[in-house]
Design a protein around this motif. Structure first.
Motif, PDB file in Angstrom:
ATOM      1  N   ALA A  15       0.809  -1.209   0.000  1.00 16.92           N
ATOM      2  CA  ALA A  15       0.000   0.000   0.000  1.00 16.92           C
ATOM      3  C   ALA A  15       0.848   1.267   0.000  1.00 16.92           C
ATOM      4  O   ALA A  15       0.384   2.318  -0.400  1.00 16.92           O
ATOM      5  CB  ALA A  15      -0.922  -0.006   1.212  1.00 16.92           C
ATOM      6  N   ARG A  36      -2.326   8.520  -3.652  1.00 17.42           N
ATOM      7  CA  ARG A  36      -2.790   9.262  -2.476  1.00 17.42           C
ATOM      8  C   ARG A  36      -4.060  10.052  -2.771  1.00 17.42           C
ATOM      9  O   ARG A  36      -4.915  10.171  -1.901  1.00 17.42           O
ATOM     10  CB  ARG A  36      -1.681  10.166  -1.957  1.00 17.42           C
ATOM     11  CG  ARG A  36      -0.622   9.347  -1.236  1.00 17.42           C
ATOM     12  CD  ARG A  36       0.389  10.199  -0.548  1.00 17.42           C
ATOM     13  NE  ARG A  36       1.200   9.341   0.323  1.00 17.42           N
ATOM     14  CZ  ARG A  36       2.155   9.787   1.099  1.00 17.42           C
ATOM     15  NH1 ARG A  36       2.457  11.066   1.120  1.00 17.42           N
ATOM     16  NH2 ARG A  36       2.842   8.954   1.854  1.00 17.42           N
ATOM     17  N   GLN A  39      -6.795   7.517  -2.627  1.00 16.45           N
ATOM     18  CA  GLN A  39      -6.982   7.109  -1.244  1.00 16.45           C
ATOM     19  C   GLN A  39      -7.700   8.207  -0.458  1.00 16.45           C
ATOM     20  O   GLN A  39      -8.637   7.932   0.296  1.00 16.45           O
ATOM     21  CB  GLN A  39      -5.622   6.797  -0.612  1.00 16.45           C
ATOM     22  CG  GLN A  39      -5.701   6.255   0.788  1.00 16.45           C
ATOM     23  CD  GLN A  39      -4.325   5.964   1.371  1.00 16.45           C
ATOM     24  OE1 GLN A  39      -3.365   6.670   1.088  1.00 16.45           O
ATOM     25  NE2 GLN A  39      -4.245   4.923   2.168  1.00 16.45           N
ATOM     26  N   GLU A 133      -9.807   3.054   5.412  1.00 13.54           N
ATOM     27  CA  GLU A 133      -8.445   2.743   4.957  1.00 13.54           C
ATOM     28  C   GLU A 133      -8.300   1.241   4.703  1.00 13.54           C
ATOM     29  O   GLU A 133      -7.758   0.823   3.677  1.00 13.54           O
ATOM     30  CB  GLU A 133      -7.428   3.200   5.998  1.00 13.54           C
ATOM     31  CG  GLU A 133      -6.003   2.901   5.630  1.00 13.54           C
ATOM     32  CD  GLU A 133      -5.021   3.291   6.723  1.00 13.54           C
ATOM     33  OE1 GLU A 133      -3.881   3.619   6.375  1.00 13.54           O
ATOM     34  OE2 GLU A 133      -5.389   3.255   7.921  1.00 13.54           O
ATOM     35  N   PHE A 136     -10.216   0.367   1.590  1.00 14.11           N
ATOM     36  CA  PHE A 136      -9.508   0.840   0.402  1.00 14.11           C
ATOM     37  C   PHE A 136      -8.415  -0.151   0.011  1.00 14.11           C
ATOM     38  O   PHE A 136      -8.290  -0.522  -1.155  1.00 14.11           O
ATOM     39  CB  PHE A 136      -8.900   2.224   0.674  1.00 14.11           C
ATOM     40  CG  PHE A 136      -8.092   2.765  -0.473  1.00 14.11           C
ATOM     41  CD1 PHE A 136      -8.722   3.360  -1.558  1.00 14.11           C
ATOM     42  CD2 PHE A 136      -6.704   2.694  -0.456  1.00 14.11           C
ATOM     43  CE1 PHE A 136      -7.983   3.868  -2.617  1.00 14.11           C
ATOM     44  CE2 PHE A 136      -5.963   3.194  -1.510  1.00 14.11           C
ATOM     45  CZ  PHE A 136      -6.600   3.782  -2.588  1.00 14.11           C
ATOM     46  N   HIS A 137      -7.637  -0.592   0.969  1.00 14.91           N
ATOM     47  CA  HIS A 137      -6.559  -1.543   0.684  1.00 14.91           C
ATOM     48  C   HIS A 137      -7.124  -2.890   0.234  1.00 14.91           C
ATOM     49  O   HIS A 137      -6.557  -3.539  -0.645  1.00 14.91           O
ATOM     50  CB  HIS A 137      -5.635  -1.697   1.884  1.00 14.91           C
ATOM     51  CG  HIS A 137      -4.855  -0.469   2.169  1.00 14.91           C
ATOM     52  ND1 HIS A 137      -3.952   0.072   1.288  1.00 14.91           N
ATOM     53  CD2 HIS A 137      -4.855   0.369   3.240  1.00 14.91           C
ATOM     54  CE1 HIS A 137      -3.436   1.166   1.795  1.00 14.91           C
ATOM     55  NE2 HIS A 137      -3.965   1.371   2.974  1.00 14.91           N
TER      56      HIS A 137
END
Length: 153
Positions: A15, A36, A39, A133, A136-137
């Protein structure tokens, strides 16, 4: 325990690299800035951050990510050293201690940033950021594996 540590370090390293596969599974590469931006947009939406919160939060968030990446790179360097078949038992112990220390340092760092985050966001929003988070990963990894795999909701 060691297997979990390696998996966690692998996910964080994937990541955090500056070039990553796009989340949609195509062969496009993302620069660190593009990654980024995606993200930040994802987390902002999923955690329900206002534009003011996002503007104040993300510079600090990405600062933390950069510092954690340095610790993870150190741990990965140690792990790569262990691949050499001529490493002594004592050196393996040093390698593992170094990996554990890097992980502990990353956790301490994360806790210190939690205190900083609380000056910007409520604890509920910090929780929602962390949850977003992870999602997202997870989506990023799904995209890397391809679109044909099973989905869990």
């Amino acid at each position: 325990m060691i297997k979990k540590l390696f998996v966690l370090l692998w996910v964080v390293a994937c990541a955090s690299t500056s070039l990553l596969w796009a989340a949609d599974g195509c062969e496009q590469r993302l620069t660190k800035e593009e990654f980024r931006a995606k993200q930040q947009a994802y987390i902002t939406e999923k955690a329900g951050l206002t534009s003011e919160e996002a503007t104040a939060f993300f510079p600090l968030y990405f600062e933390l990510q950069d510092r954690k990446q340095q610790l993870n790179e150190k741990a990965w360097g140690l792990l790569r050293e262990g691949k050499d078949g001529n490493v002594s038992e004592e050196r393996y112990e040093e390698i593992l201690n170094g990996v554990y220390e890097a992980r502990i340092s990353a956790d301490r760092l994360e806790k210190s940033y939690f205190k900083k985050f609380k000056t910007i966001l409520s604890c509920k929003k910090i929780y929602l950021v962390q949850h977003a988070e992870m999602r997202f990963h997870r989506e990023l990894l799904k995209g890397m594996r391809g679109k044909g795999g099973p989905r869990r909701n």
